[in-house]
Write a protein that holds these residues in place. Structure first.
Motif, PDB file in Angstrom:
ATOM      1  N   PRO A 199       3.896  -0.594   3.499  1.00 35.11           N
ATOM      2  CA  PRO A 199       4.090   0.577   2.647  1.00 35.11           C
ATOM      3  C   PRO A 199       5.253   0.366   1.668  1.00 35.11           C
ATOM      4  O   PRO A 199       6.339  -0.068   2.060  1.00 35.11           O
ATOM      5  CB  PRO A 199       4.425   1.689   3.652  1.00 35.11           C
ATOM      6  CG  PRO A 199       3.855   1.219   4.948  1.00 35.11           C
ATOM      7  CD  PRO A 199       4.034  -0.269   4.931  1.00 35.11           C
TER       8      PRO A 199
ATOM      9  N   GLN B  84      -0.518   8.907   0.115  1.00 34.48           N
ATOM     10  CA  GLN B  84      -1.544   9.350  -0.826  1.00 34.48           C
ATOM     11  C   GLN B  84      -2.841   9.591  -0.069  1.00 34.48           C
ATOM     12  O   GLN B  84      -3.622   8.665   0.174  1.00 34.48           O
ATOM     13  CB  GLN B  84      -1.733   8.316  -1.939  1.00 34.48           C
ATOM     14  CG  GLN B  84      -0.533   8.226  -2.857  1.00 34.48           C
ATOM     15  CD  GLN B  84      -0.727   7.234  -3.985  1.00 34.48           C
ATOM     16  OE1 GLN B  84      -1.735   6.544  -4.053  1.00 34.48           O
ATOM     17  NE2 GLN B  84       0.248   7.148  -4.873  1.00 34.48           N
TER      18      GLN B  84
ATOM     19  N   GLY C 249      -4.471   6.080   0.433  1.00 33.10           N
ATOM     20  CA  GLY C 249      -3.617   5.347   1.363  1.00 33.10           C
ATOM     21  C   GLY C 249      -2.683   6.311   2.057  1.00 33.10           C
ATOM     22  O   GLY C 249      -1.712   6.777   1.452  1.00 33.10           O
TER      23      GLY C 249
ATOM     24  N   VAL D 165       0.846  -1.196   0.000  1.00 31.84           N
ATOM     25  CA  VAL D 165       0.000   0.000   0.000  1.00 31.84           C
ATOM     26  C   VAL D 165       0.879   1.242   0.000  1.00 31.84           C
ATOM     27  O   VAL D 165       2.101   1.171   0.164  1.00 31.84           O
ATOM     28  CB  VAL D 165      -0.928   0.040   1.235  1.00 31.84           C
ATOM     29  CG1 VAL D 165      -1.866  -1.159   1.247  1.00 31.84           C
ATOM     30  CG2 VAL D 165      -0.112   0.095   2.529  1.00 31.84           C
ATOM     31  N   ASP D 166       0.236   2.384  -0.170  1.00 34.29           N
ATOM     32  CA  ASP D 166       0.920   3.666  -0.023  1.00 34.29           C
ATOM     33  C   ASP D 166       0.557   4.253   1.335  1.00 34.29           C
ATOM     34  O   ASP D 166      -0.531   3.989   1.860  1.00 34.29           O
ATOM     35  CB  ASP D 166       0.503   4.629  -1.131  1.00 34.29           C
ATOM     36  CG  ASP D 166       1.560   5.689  -1.404  1.00 34.29           C
ATOM     37  OD1 ASP D 166       1.924   6.414  -0.448  1.00 34.29           O
ATOM     38  OD2 ASP D 166       2.024   5.796  -2.548  1.00 34.29           O
TER      39      ASP D 166
ATOM     40  N   GLN E 154      -2.905  -0.115  -4.520  1.00 36.41           N
ATOM     41  CA  GLN E 154      -2.172   1.156  -4.412  1.00 36.41           C
ATOM     42  C   GLN E 154      -2.264   1.959  -5.709  1.00 36.41           C
ATOM     43  O   GLN E 154      -1.266   2.210  -6.371  1.00 36.41           O
ATOM     44  CB  GLN E 154      -0.702   0.874  -4.060  1.00 36.41           C
ATOM     45  CG  GLN E 154       0.101   2.095  -3.690  1.00 36.41           C
ATOM     46  CD  GLN E 154       1.552   1.753  -3.415  1.00 36.41           C
ATOM     47  OE1 GLN E 154       1.899   0.595  -3.230  1.00 36.41           O
ATOM     48  NE2 GLN E 154       2.414   2.750  -3.395  1.00 36.41           N
TER      49      GLN E 154
ATOM     50  N   ARG F 115       6.020  -1.241  -6.929  1.00 37.76           N
ATOM     51  CA  ARG F 115       4.831  -2.072  -6.756  1.00 37.76           C
ATOM     52  C   ARG F 115       4.979  -3.432  -7.430  1.00 37.76           C
ATOM     53  O   ARG F 115       4.718  -4.471  -6.816  1.00 37.76           O
ATOM     54  CB  ARG F 115       3.599  -1.327  -7.292  1.00 37.76           C
ATOM     55  CG  ARG F 115       3.179  -0.152  -6.437  1.00 37.76           C
ATOM     56  CD  ARG F 115       2.083   0.661  -7.080  1.00 37.76           C
ATOM     57  NE  ARG F 115       2.540   1.290  -8.319  1.00 37.76           N
ATOM     58  CZ  ARG F 115       1.841   2.220  -8.971  1.00 37.76           C
ATOM     59  NH1 ARG F 115       0.660   2.607  -8.529  1.00 37.76           N
ATOM     60  NH2 ARG F 115       2.316   2.760 -10.087  1.00 37.76           N
TER      61      ARG F 115
ATOM     62  N   SER G 282       5.698   3.769  -5.021  1.00 38.97           N
ATOM     63  CA  SER G 282       4.928   3.445  -6.219  1.00 38.97           C
ATOM     64  C   SER G 282       5.778   2.757  -7.277  1.00 38.97           C
ATOM     65  O   SER G 282       5.314   1.845  -7.973  1.00 38.97           O
ATOM     66  CB  SER G 282       4.310   4.726  -6.796  1.00 38.97           C
ATOM     67  OG  SER G 282       3.352   5.264  -5.914  1.00 38.97           O
TER      68      SER G 282
ATOM     69  N   ASP H 124      -8.206   2.672  -0.760  1.00 36.48           N
ATOM     70  CA  ASP H 124      -7.507   1.425  -1.080  1.00 36.48           C
ATOM     71  C   ASP H 124      -7.384   0.520   0.139  1.00 36.48           C
ATOM     72  O   ASP H 124      -7.482  -0.710   0.030  1.00 36.48           O
ATOM     73  CB  ASP H 124      -6.105   1.728  -1.628  1.00 36.48           C
ATOM     74  CG  ASP H 124      -6.132   2.106  -3.110  1.00 36.48           C
ATOM     75  OD1 ASP H 124      -7.163   1.894  -3.761  1.00 36.48           O
ATOM     76  OD2 ASP H 124      -5.107   2.614  -3.603  1.00 36.48           O
TER      77      ASP H 124
END
Length: 324
Positions: free
Chosen positions: A135, A96, A100, A92-93, A155, A141, A138, A113
Motif C-alpha cells: 500500500p 479506494q 483497492g 496499490v491503494d 492504483q 506512486r 497516491s 486493480d
C-alpha cells in the motif's frame, strides 16, 4: 456533613441562576471550534497541472511482442528477475473501495486493480498468488517506482506526459470521467454550484486540474487530503462540502454512505494504466501482452462484473493504443 452539603447546594443554585441569565451582560458560552480535518490536510492554492504538458500522447504505450510463457522467460529480462525474487511487488491503494481496499472481514486488500495485478502475476509465475501488495499513498506512486520500492503500480494511475518523464505506462485498462460527490442535503447539484464551497481532493492528482479550471464564480476552496477514506470522513463531518474525482472512486465512497450522491455531468475524462519503472521497457511490453489477454479472453469483463457492477453495465475494456 449537612453544612457542607448545604454550601454545595447553594453554590450549584448560584451557578444555575447565572446560567439562566442573572448576568445579562455576560458573553454566551461557546464550545471551541475544532478543526476535524485529518493530519496533513492543507489548502491547495494552485493546480498541479498534471496535464499541462501536451508533448506526447500519454495513452500510447509500447506494443507487446511474442508473449513468453511462465517458466520460459528470457534470461536476464526484467520478468526473469522478478520471478527470481519470488513475487511481483505491486504498489496499490488500500483506501479506494471497489478498486483497492482492505476488506475488514478478511483483512485482505481487494478490488478491480488488485484482481488485475493478480493476472499479471499469473502470466509471470503461472500462479496469481505470487504477489506482494504494497500500500502506498497516491501522491507517492511515481516515487515508489523511481526508488525501486515496487515493480509496478496498479492504483488508478493516470498516464500523463509529465509523469512519463519519470515512469513508463502500460496501455490503458480503464476509462472514466470525473464528477462531484456531496451529501443529499447539500444543495449542490453540479460543479457550477461549488463557488465558495470546500472541496477535497488528493494532492498532485490529475482530477484537481479540472477543479481549478472552473470559472472564478464556481471556484471552491480546495482541501488536499492524502487518501479518499479521510476525504470521505471530512465530507461526513461537514469539514468539506464536496469531493471531486473519477466516477468509480466516487461510487466507492457513495456505497459506504447512503446519505451521499454523485451529481453533475462530466468535468474531465480520465484513463488508468499500469505504472512501470521507466528503464524496464521489456516489462512494459509484457504487461501489455497480459492486458491484451484479459481483454480478449473475457477476464476484464468478469472482473468488472464482480467488482464494478454497481456502476451499471460496462462498455467493455478500452482498446489499446500503441506507439511502436
Amino acid at each position: 456533613m449537612k453544612t457542607r452539603m448545604r454550601v454545595l447546594l447553594l453554590g450549584a443554585v448560584a451557578l444555575l441562576a447565572a446560567a439562566c441569565g442573572s448576568t445579562p451582560d455576560a458573553a454566551p458560552f461557546r464550545l471551541p471550534v475544532e478543526n476535524r480535518l485529518p493530519v496533513g490536510a492543507t489548502v491547495l492554492n494552485a493546480a498541479p497541472n498534471q496535464r499541462a504538458d501536451q508533448s506526447c500522447d500519454p495513452t500510447a504505450s509500447l506494443r507487446p511482442g511474442a508473449q513468453p510463457q511462465p517458466g520460459a522467460l528470457p534470461a536476464g529480462s526484467t520478468m526473469a528477475k522478478i520471478v527470481a525474487g519470488g513475487a511481483l511487488r505491486v504498489g496499490v491503494d488500500q483506501n479506494q473501495f471497489l478498486f483497492g481496499y482492505r476488506n475488514p472481514a478478511t483483512g485482505e486488500i481487494e478490488g478491480f486493480d488488485i484482481d488485475l495485478a493478480h493476472e499479471i502475476a499469473r502470466d509471470l509465475f503461472g500462479d496469481p498468488a505470487k504477489i506482494e501488495l504494497k500500500p502506498i499513498e497516491s501522491a507517492n506512486r511515481a516515487k515508489a517506482l523511481v526508488d525501486n520500492q515496487v515493480d509496478i503500480v496498479v492504483q488508478n494511475f493516470t498516464p500523463t506526459c509529465a509523469r512519463r518523464q519519470d515512469v513508463e505506462f502500460s496501455s490503458v485498462y480503464f476509462e472514466t470521467d470525473q464528477r462531484v460527490l456531496v451529501t443529499k442535503t447539500s444543495g449542490i447539484h453540479s460543479a457550477a454550484d461549488l463557488g465558495g464551497k470546500k472541496v477535497c481532493g488528493i494532492p498532485n492528482s490529475t482530477t484537481l486540474d479540472a477543479v481549478f479550471a472552473l470559472p472564478d464564480s464556481q471556484r471552491p476552496t480546495v482541501i488536499g487530503i492524502q487518501n479518499w477514506l479521510d476525504c470521505l470522513t471530512a465530507l461526513q463531518q461537514g469539514e468539506v462540502d464536496a469531493a471531486s474525482t473519477d466516477l468509480p472512486l466516487l461510487y466507492g465512497l457513495k456505497i459506504q454512505d447512503p446519505n451521499l450522491e454523485v451529481v453533475g455531468g462530466p468535468m474531465a475524462q480520465d484513463f488508468y494504466a499500469v505504472g512501470i519503472q521507466k528503464q524496464n521497457t521489456d516489462l512494459v511490453r509484457f504487461v501489455n501482452g497480459v492486458l491484451d489477454r484479459v481483454r480478449a479472453d473475457g477476464t476484464w469483463q468478469r472482473i468488472y462484473n464482480q467488482r464494478l457492477s454497481v456502476m451499471g453495465p460496462s462498455n467493455g475494456p478500452p482498446a489499446p493504443k500503441y506507439k511502436d
